[in-house]
Design an enzyme around this catalytic site. Structure first.
Site, PDB file in Angstrom:
ATOM      1  N   LEU A   1      30.661  -1.034  15.503  1.00 54.97           N
ATOM      2  CA  LEU A   1      30.016  -2.249  15.005  1.00 54.97           C
ATOM      3  C   LEU A   1      28.874  -2.535  15.971  1.00 54.97           C
ATOM      4  O   LEU A   1      29.041  -2.398  17.189  1.00 54.97           O
ATOM      5  CB  LEU A   1      30.988  -3.430  14.989  1.00 54.97           C
ATOM      6  CG  LEU A   1      32.171  -3.347  14.016  1.00 54.97           C
ATOM      7  CD1 LEU A   1      33.090  -4.548  14.218  1.00 54.97           C
ATOM      8  CD2 LEU A   1      31.701  -3.289  12.577  1.00 54.97           C
ATOM      9  N   ASP A   2      27.710  -2.914  15.451  1.00 59.28           N
ATOM     10  CA  ASP A   2      26.587  -3.106  16.358  1.00 59.28           C
ATOM     11  C   ASP A   2      26.794  -4.331  17.249  1.00 59.28           C
ATOM     12  O   ASP A   2      27.739  -5.109  17.070  1.00 59.28           O
ATOM     13  CB  ASP A   2      25.250  -3.139  15.610  1.00 59.28           C
ATOM     14  CG  ASP A   2      25.082  -4.343  14.691  1.00 59.28           C
ATOM     15  OD1 ASP A   2      25.434  -5.456  15.097  1.00 59.28           O
ATOM     16  OD2 ASP A   2      24.575  -4.173  13.563  1.00 59.28           O
ATOM     17  N   PHE A   3      25.905  -4.461  18.225  1.00 58.90           N
ATOM     18  CA  PHE A   3      26.051  -5.433  19.310  1.00 58.90           C
ATOM     19  C   PHE A   3      26.342  -6.843  18.816  1.00 58.90           C
ATOM     20  O   PHE A   3      27.226  -7.525  19.338  1.00 58.90           O
ATOM     21  CB  PHE A   3      24.772  -5.409  20.160  1.00 58.90           C
ATOM     22  CG  PHE A   3      24.828  -6.256  21.400  1.00 58.90           C
ATOM     23  CD1 PHE A   3      25.709  -5.977  22.423  1.00 58.90           C
ATOM     24  CD2 PHE A   3      23.969  -7.339  21.547  1.00 58.90           C
ATOM     25  CE1 PHE A   3      25.748  -6.748  23.574  1.00 58.90           C
ATOM     26  CE2 PHE A   3      23.997  -8.118  22.692  1.00 58.90           C
ATOM     27  CZ  PHE A   3      24.889  -7.819  23.713  1.00 58.90           C
TER      28      PHE A   3
ATOM     29  N   THR B   1      27.362  -7.738  15.735  1.00 62.09           N
ATOM     30  CA  THR B   1      28.333  -7.824  14.638  1.00 62.09           C
ATOM     31  C   THR B   1      29.735  -7.979  15.218  1.00 62.09           C
ATOM     32  O   THR B   1      30.096  -7.312  16.184  1.00 62.09           O
ATOM     33  CB  THR B   1      28.269  -6.563  13.755  1.00 62.09           C
ATOM     34  OG1 THR B   1      26.968  -6.451  13.201  1.00 62.09           O
ATOM     35  CG2 THR B   1      29.291  -6.637  12.621  1.00 62.09           C
TER      36      THR B   1
ATOM     37  N   ARG C   1      22.755  -4.988   7.382  1.00 63.39           N
ATOM     38  CA  ARG C   1      21.504  -5.618   7.815  1.00 63.39           C
ATOM     39  C   ARG C   1      20.299  -4.988   7.106  1.00 63.39           C
ATOM     40  O   ARG C   1      19.383  -5.686   6.666  1.00 63.39           O
ATOM     41  CB  ARG C   1      21.360  -5.493   9.338  1.00 63.39           C
ATOM     42  CG  ARG C   1      22.449  -6.235  10.105  1.00 63.39           C
ATOM     43  CD  ARG C   1      22.265  -6.118  11.608  1.00 63.39           C
ATOM     44  NE  ARG C   1      23.402  -6.673  12.329  1.00 63.39           N
ATOM     45  CZ  ARG C   1      23.555  -7.964  12.608  1.00 63.39           C
ATOM     46  NH1 ARG C   1      22.641  -8.840  12.228  1.00 63.39           N
ATOM     47  NH2 ARG C   1      24.620  -8.385  13.271  1.00 63.39           N
TER      48      ARG C   1
END
Length: 236
Positions: free
Chosen positions: A102-104, A106, A190
């Protein structure tokens, strides 16, 4: 045994992450930097990953679900010294690693394990398990924008599969959506919202198949049950 599987079964990283470490020149075999991702480890080979020798030892396979907070890196290590999901898992004795990412910014459901086959099956592109997110998007999304998301949109040379999209709340400033997608492209949600002219303000993954985050608080984790593990392997 192929080197990426060898690293995964030692509990260092998933097979895909192992391939990335090889490309970065962080894997050595018998003192030499490995340049062949398809290398088969032989008896007597010395394998070094990120400067540390890899030793295979019998260990129990473990499976965890973490509610990842925003502002945390989905990685075992971070060269910039930022907090990682492993900082939240210090009570776990086994050497584990995240499954996918999961990105930073999220938050939400993330699996961690030391089972290379489990990680491989859940992250392989051909295994399209539904992943459900709740997000807050900028502005009031129109019917046309919602239909574009439902039908699939182009996110830079790749058209996404149809998504399940449900409006939970809407005003002139923002729209709260529940979205289920089946691919796992980098920053996919996104990029999908950007493709229809909006912008994600907040994003949380709340379910993976029928495994739901539930009431697990941010930063906390729990073991997956045997039936949950079996379900995920069967779905993948």
């Amino acid at each position: 045994m192929r080197i990426n599987k060898y690293i995964a079964e030692a509990g260092i990283a998933s097979r895909r992450k192992a391939d990335e470490l090889i490309r970065q020149g962080k894997v050595k075999i018998n003192g030499a930097v490995l340049t062949q991702p398809g290398y088969d480890v032989q008896d007597g080979d010395e394998v070094i990953v990120c400067g540390q020798p890899v030793r295979h030892a019998e260990q129990n396979k473990v499976y965890y679900m973490l509610n990842k907070p925003a502002g945390c890196i989905t990685s075992v290590h971070d060269d910039k010294g930022r907090p990682t999901v492993m900082d939240l898992m210090q009570e776990v004795e086994e050497r584990i690693y995240p499954v996918g990412r999961l990105d930073f910014q999220t938050s939400g459901l993330l699996f961690l394990t030391n089972d290379g086959d489990f990680a491989y099956h859940l992250t392989h592109p051909k295994h399209e398990v539904g992943k459900t997110y709740v997000l807050r998007a900028e502005g009031s999304l129109s019917h046309r924008q919602l239909q574009l998301l439902r039908n699939g949109v182009n996110i830079g040379g790749f058209k996404t599969s149809p998504a399940h999209v449900r409006v939970l709340k809407c005003n002139k400033h923002s729209t709260v959506l529940e979205m289920t997608i089946h691919e796992g492209k980098n920053r996919q949600i996104r990029r999908m919202l950007e493709a229809v002219g909006s912008h994600v303000l907040e994003l949380e993954r709340i379910a993976y198949g029928n495994i739901v985050l539930g009431h697990l608080k941010p930063g906390r984790f729990r073991r997956l049950s045997p039936s949950e593990v079996a379900y995920l392997m069967q779905k993948a």
